[in-house]
Design a protein around this motif. Structure first.
Motif, PDB file in Angstrom:
ATOM      1  N   THR A   1       9.553  -2.209   3.083  1.00  0.00           N
ATOM      2  CA  THR A   1       8.394  -1.858   2.259  1.00  0.00           C
ATOM      3  C   THR A   1       7.822  -0.515   2.700  1.00  0.00           C
ATOM      4  O   THR A   1       7.767  -0.204   3.889  1.00  0.00           O
ATOM      5  CB  THR A   1       7.300  -2.927   2.376  1.00  0.00           C
TER       6      THR A   1
ATOM      7  N   ASN B   1       4.739   0.411   2.505  1.00  0.00           N
ATOM      8  CA  ASN B   1       3.508   0.101   3.236  1.00  0.00           C
ATOM      9  C   ASN B   1       3.685  -1.255   3.913  1.00  0.00           C
ATOM     10  O   ASN B   1       4.233  -2.186   3.324  1.00  0.00           O
ATOM     11  CB  ASN B   1       2.311   0.053   2.287  1.00  0.00           C
ATOM     12  N   GLN B   2       3.231  -1.361   5.137  1.00  0.00           N
ATOM     13  CA  GLN B   2       3.443  -2.574   5.907  1.00  0.00           C
ATOM     14  C   GLN B   2       2.107  -3.295   6.124  1.00  0.00           C
ATOM     15  O   GLN B   2       1.066  -2.668   6.285  1.00  0.00           O
ATOM     16  CB  GLN B   2       4.066  -2.255   7.267  1.00  0.00           C
ATOM     17  N   ASN B   3       2.184  -4.608   6.147  1.00  0.00           N
ATOM     18  CA  ASN B   3       1.016  -5.418   6.495  1.00  0.00           C
ATOM     19  C   ASN B   3       1.539  -6.692   7.144  1.00  0.00           C
ATOM     20  O   ASN B   3       1.485  -7.778   6.581  1.00  0.00           O
ATOM     21  CB  ASN B   3       0.173  -5.741   5.267  1.00  0.00           C
TER      22      ASN B   3
ATOM     23  N   GLY C   1       8.967   4.223   4.004  1.00  0.00           N
ATOM     24  CA  GLY C   1       7.740   4.904   4.378  1.00  0.00           C
ATOM     25  C   GLY C   1       8.002   6.298   4.910  1.00  0.00           C
ATOM     26  O   GLY C   1       9.130   6.802   4.896  1.00  0.00           O
TER      27      GLY C   1
ATOM     28  N   THR D   1       1.631   1.347   8.494  1.00  0.00           N
ATOM     29  CA  THR D   1       0.383   1.627   7.793  1.00  0.00           C
ATOM     30  C   THR D   1      -0.664   0.535   8.009  1.00  0.00           C
ATOM     31  O   THR D   1      -1.855   0.795   7.902  1.00  0.00           O
ATOM     32  CB  THR D   1       0.644   1.760   6.286  1.00  0.00           C
ATOM     33  N   ASN D   2      -0.207  -0.694   8.258  1.00  0.00           N
ATOM     34  CA  ASN D   2      -1.121  -1.815   8.471  1.00  0.00           C
ATOM     35  C   ASN D   2      -0.446  -2.822   9.393  1.00  0.00           C
ATOM     36  O   ASN D   2       0.768  -2.805   9.587  1.00  0.00           O
ATOM     37  CB  ASN D   2      -1.451  -2.525   7.145  1.00  0.00           C
TER      38      ASN D   2
ATOM     39  N   THR E   1      -4.346  -0.815  11.833  1.00  0.00           N
ATOM     40  CA  THR E   1      -3.055  -0.978  12.501  1.00  0.00           C
ATOM     41  C   THR E   1      -3.235  -1.051  14.008  1.00  0.00           C
ATOM     42  O   THR E   1      -3.977  -0.256  14.595  1.00  0.00           O
ATOM     43  CB  THR E   1      -2.109   0.200  12.171  1.00  0.00           C
TER      44      THR E   1
END
Length: 264
Positions: free
Chosen positions: A185, A187-189, A213, A219-220, A255
């Motif tokens: 992904t 953006n990461q979460n 990315g 990013t998170n 993060t």
């Protein structure tokens, strides 16, 4: 289904091409207890032990596996479609399947709970994996599992980051030549903490690699307390970015990266 025993081998000893052991088109409240499902055409890349194919969100959530063995298949558990939601797998031995557990690109958003399972395919062919989650697979919890040997390729392939991977043990195959987990992904979460990995003399490069990315820190999310030990001559760092660069310690409002170590 209480202790179902199904084989993909015909009476003449040959694998049945295209055979599926159990197909579920309405996943509402389906429970497999101590299944033994094996030999669904691994060599011919056509057999599936369990297929979840609920296309409509209204088909209903709820698929559970408790204990048992699924082994030597092309696909172990494969699910795709908007109705494939809310899966719980516990105590399962997923053994020697090319594609171990898969939630495909259109699987529903209810996610997966995977706990206390042993997933392994020593010296697996390139591209094999133990767990793959598509981009729509939803929130997930992958906790306290043993991801055993998986050949050269990543054992866990993630196209979604909405979840937790914690307190799992990984054993790199001696032929491993890259990361054990990839996350694609942009953006990461992700909560990624407390996992440990035995390098096992392999040329593994990292425990986790972000392969999308801009590079650099995630990013998170929270990434802490992960440990790689044993012999790992090619290890770059426990966590690396898309460019193969070690992800540094980070502490921001969104993060946190800290305490990830590589020991001897």
């Amino acid at each position: 289904f209480l202790t179902p025993r199904i084989s993909g081998i015909a009476p003449d000893g040959k694998a049945i091409r295209g055979c599926t052991g159990i197909r579920v088109t309405d996943t509402a409240d389906v429970h497999l207890i101590e299944p033994f499902l094996a030999n669904f055409d691994r060599a011919g890349q056509s057999g599936t032990a369990v297929a979840l194919t609920a296309a409509s969100p209204g088909d209903g959530p709820g698929f559970c596996v408790t204990g048992g063995i699924i082994s030597a298949c092309w696909r172990g558990i494969y699910g795709d479609g908007a109705g494939v939601t809310d899966l719980r797998l516990s105590g399962l031995l997923e053994h020697s399947n090319v594609q171990g557990i898969t939630l495909g690109a259109t699987a529903g958003g209810g996610g997966l709970q995977l706990t206390g399972c042993h997933l392994v395919y020593a010296s697996a062919s390139p591209g094999a994996y133990r767990l793959a989650l598509g981009r729509a697979a939803g929130d997930f919890v992958v906790v306290a599992n043993y991801f055993d040997k998986n050949g050269a390729s990543p054992a866990v392939v993630l196209a979604t980051a909405r979840g937790r991977i914690s307190d799992n043990h990984f054993l790199a195959d001696s032929t491993c030549s890259g990361p054990l987990i990839t996350l694609s992904t942009a953006n990461q979460n992700l909560t990624f903490r407390g996992n440990d990995c035995q390098g096992n003399g392999s040329s593994m490069t990292a425990l986790l690699q972000l392969i999308a990315g801009a590079g650099g820190a995630p990013t998170n999310g929270v990434y802490d307390g992960n440990n790689v030990y044993g012999t790992h001559p090619a290890l770059i760092a426990p966590l690396i970015d898309r460019n193969g660069v070690a992800i540094p310690a980070t502490s921001t409002a969104t993060t946190y990266v800290a305490g990830n170590v590589a020991g001897a």
